[in-house]
Design a protein around this motif. Structure first.
Motif, PDB file in Angstrom:
ATOM      1  N   TYR A  49       0.864  -1.180   0.000  1.00 48.25           N
ATOM      2  CA  TYR A  49       0.000   0.000   0.000  1.00 48.25           C
ATOM      3  C   TYR A  49       0.900   1.229   0.000  1.00 48.25           C
ATOM      4  N   LEU A  50       0.799   2.035  -1.054  1.00 42.76           N
ATOM      5  CA  LEU A  50       1.581   3.256  -1.170  1.00 42.76           C
ATOM      6  C   LEU A  50       0.655   4.448  -0.954  1.00 42.76           C
ATOM      7  N   GLN A  51       1.179   5.474  -0.305  1.00 41.61           N
ATOM      8  CA  GLN A  51       0.374   6.670  -0.068  1.00 41.61           C
ATOM      9  C   GLN A  51       1.275   7.898  -0.166  1.00 41.61           C
ATOM     10  N   LEU A  52       0.829   8.876  -0.931  1.00 47.59           N
ATOM     11  CA  LEU A  52       1.555  10.125  -1.098  1.00 47.59           C
ATOM     12  C   LEU A  52       0.652  11.262  -0.643  1.00 47.59           C
ATOM     13  N   VAL A  53       1.165  12.102   0.248  1.00 49.06           N
ATOM     14  CA  VAL A  53       0.381  13.201   0.807  1.00 49.06           C
ATOM     15  C   VAL A  53       1.042  14.521   0.424  1.00 49.06           C
ATOM     16  N   LYS A  54       0.228  15.424  -0.133  1.00 47.94           N
ATOM     17  CA  LYS A  54       0.724  16.753  -0.495  1.00 47.94           C
ATOM     18  C   LYS A  54      -0.168  17.823   0.124  1.00 47.94           C
ATOM     19  N   ARG A  55       0.466  18.961   0.365  1.00 46.31           N
ATOM     20  CA  ARG A  55      -0.277  20.123   0.853  1.00 46.31           C
ATOM     21  C   ARG A  55       0.184  21.321   0.035  1.00 46.31           C
ATOM     22  N   ALA A  61      -0.240  22.799  11.008  1.00 45.56           N
ATOM     23  CA  ALA A  61      -0.600  21.474  10.477  1.00 45.56           C
ATOM     24  C   ALA A  61      -2.056  21.409  10.047  1.00 45.56           C
ATOM     25  N   ARG A  62      -2.891  22.290  10.602  1.00 48.92           N
ATOM     26  CA  ARG A  62      -4.315  22.244  10.256  1.00 48.92           C
ATOM     27  C   ARG A  62      -4.530  22.684   8.817  1.00 48.92           C
ATOM     28  N   GLY A  63      -5.462  22.020   8.162  1.00 50.31           N
ATOM     29  CA  GLY A  63      -5.774  22.385   6.786  1.00 50.31           C
ATOM     30  C   GLY A  63      -6.074  21.170   5.936  1.00 50.31           C
ATOM     31  N   THR A  64      -6.017  21.368   4.630  1.00 51.58           N
ATOM     32  CA  THR A  64      -6.415  20.345   3.669  1.00 51.58           C
ATOM     33  C   THR A  64      -5.185  19.715   3.015  1.00 51.58           C
ATOM     34  N   TYR A  65      -5.225  18.397   2.905  1.00 48.80           N
ATOM     35  CA  TYR A  65      -4.143  17.630   2.303  1.00 48.80           C
ATOM     36  C   TYR A  65      -4.712  16.804   1.148  1.00 48.80           C
ATOM     37  N   ASP A  66      -3.973  16.743   0.053  1.00 44.18           N
ATOM     38  CA  ASP A  66      -4.349  15.905  -1.091  1.00 44.18           C
ATOM     39  C   ASP A  66      -3.570  14.598  -1.003  1.00 44.18           C
ATOM     40  N   VAL A  67      -4.284  13.489  -1.133  1.00 45.34           N
ATOM     41  CA  VAL A  67      -3.684  12.171  -0.927  1.00 45.34           C
ATOM     42  C   VAL A  67      -3.942  11.290  -2.152  1.00 45.34           C
ATOM     43  N   VAL A  68      -2.925  10.529  -2.531  1.00 47.39           N
ATOM     44  CA  VAL A  68      -3.098   9.481  -3.541  1.00 47.39           C
ATOM     45  C   VAL A  68      -2.730   8.160  -2.878  1.00 47.39           C
ATOM     46  N   SER A  69      -3.605   7.184  -2.989  1.00 48.59           N
ATOM     47  CA  SER A  69      -3.356   5.844  -2.458  1.00 48.59           C
ATOM     48  C   SER A  69      -3.277   4.872  -3.625  1.00 48.59           C
ATOM     49  N   LYS A  70      -2.394   3.873  -3.480  1.00 44.52           N
ATOM     50  CA  LYS A  70      -2.169   2.937  -4.577  1.00 44.52           C
ATOM     51  C   LYS A  70      -1.809   1.574  -4.002  1.00 44.52           C
ATOM     52  N   PHE A  71      -2.364   0.521  -4.581  1.00 47.27           N
ATOM     53  CA  PHE A  71      -2.042  -0.856  -4.220  1.00 47.27           C
ATOM     54  C   PHE A  71      -1.292  -1.488  -5.389  1.00 47.27           C
ATOM     55  N   VAL A  72      -0.070  -1.955  -5.127  1.00 44.77           N
ATOM     56  CA  VAL A  72       0.765  -2.565  -6.162  1.00 44.77           C
ATOM     57  C   VAL A  72       1.332  -3.885  -5.636  1.00 44.77           C
TER      58      VAL A  72
END
Length: 197
Positions: free
Chosen positions: A119-125, A165-176
């Motif tokens: 399970y891969l996860q990338l978090v951006k703000r 730290a408060r606010g909105t985060y964009d996340v991509v999740s991926k199963f490989v």
């Protein structure tokens, strides 16, 4: 988010072995005790295979993705429901700052053995990467009637806290898996708030 940012970590010198069918694995080196134990740990040749819908060629079916949160009701997304992933992208998951949580997935394997599921996860703000996770799920044989699904719960994490730290985060999740096959990839939004309200 670019695809090259969300790739599994690699181990130098590791090569993926040749894929075999379930029947080939079952009959492979029956006199090798360590291989026999490995096959037993995968549940090979144990039970009646689950019936797979005609035309369903997926090898891994992610059934749900959830957050188990200390002191709060879990948040669970049924990824098999039509439109669930689109809704997840539109409606942010809210997490109180400093919360302790664990990611939990439920999934099914069909048709063949899956090795090295991750399970891969990338978090951006605001377009900048703030976190990347690479969680090993393991290797699995196709599910059976007696064991219709698998479940994996990851280590507990703490949500960031503080005004910055408060606010909105964009996340991509991926199963490989080890073959670099992507079984599911989706985007979603996380909001870190001071309170649950």
């Amino acid at each position: 988010m670019s695809d090259d940012e969300l790739v599994a970590d690699t181990t130098e010198g590791y090569t993926v072995s040749t894929k075999l069918s379930v029947n080939e694995y079952v009959s492979l080196d029956a006199e090798d005790d360590s291989l026999v134990k490995w096959k037993q740990s995968l549940g090979l040749a144990c039970g009646t295979p689950l019936e797979v819908a005609a035309g369903d060629n997926r090898k891994v079916v992610i059934l749900s993705l959830g957050l188990e949160i200390q002191g709060h009701d879990p948040i669970v997304v049924d990824t098999t429901q039509a439109g669930a992933l689109d809704e997840l992208r539109r409606t942010p998951i809210v997490l109180k700052e400093g919360s302790l949580y664990r990611v939990k997935i439920r999934f099914r394997v069909q048709h063949e053995i899956i090795t090295g599921l991750r399970y891969l996860q990338l978090v951006k703000r605001k377009g900048l990467r703030v976190d990347k996770s690479d969680e090993v799920c393991g290797s699995y044989s196709p599910n059976t009637v007696d064991r219709p699904e698998y479940e994996k719960t990851f280590l507990e994490e703490e949500a960031p806290s503080g005004m910055l730290a408060r606010g909105t985060y964009d996340v991509v999740s991926k199963f490989v898996d080890d073959d670099d096959s992507t079984h599911l990839q989706f985007q979603w939004t996380l909001q870190i708030k001071k309170t649950w309200d």
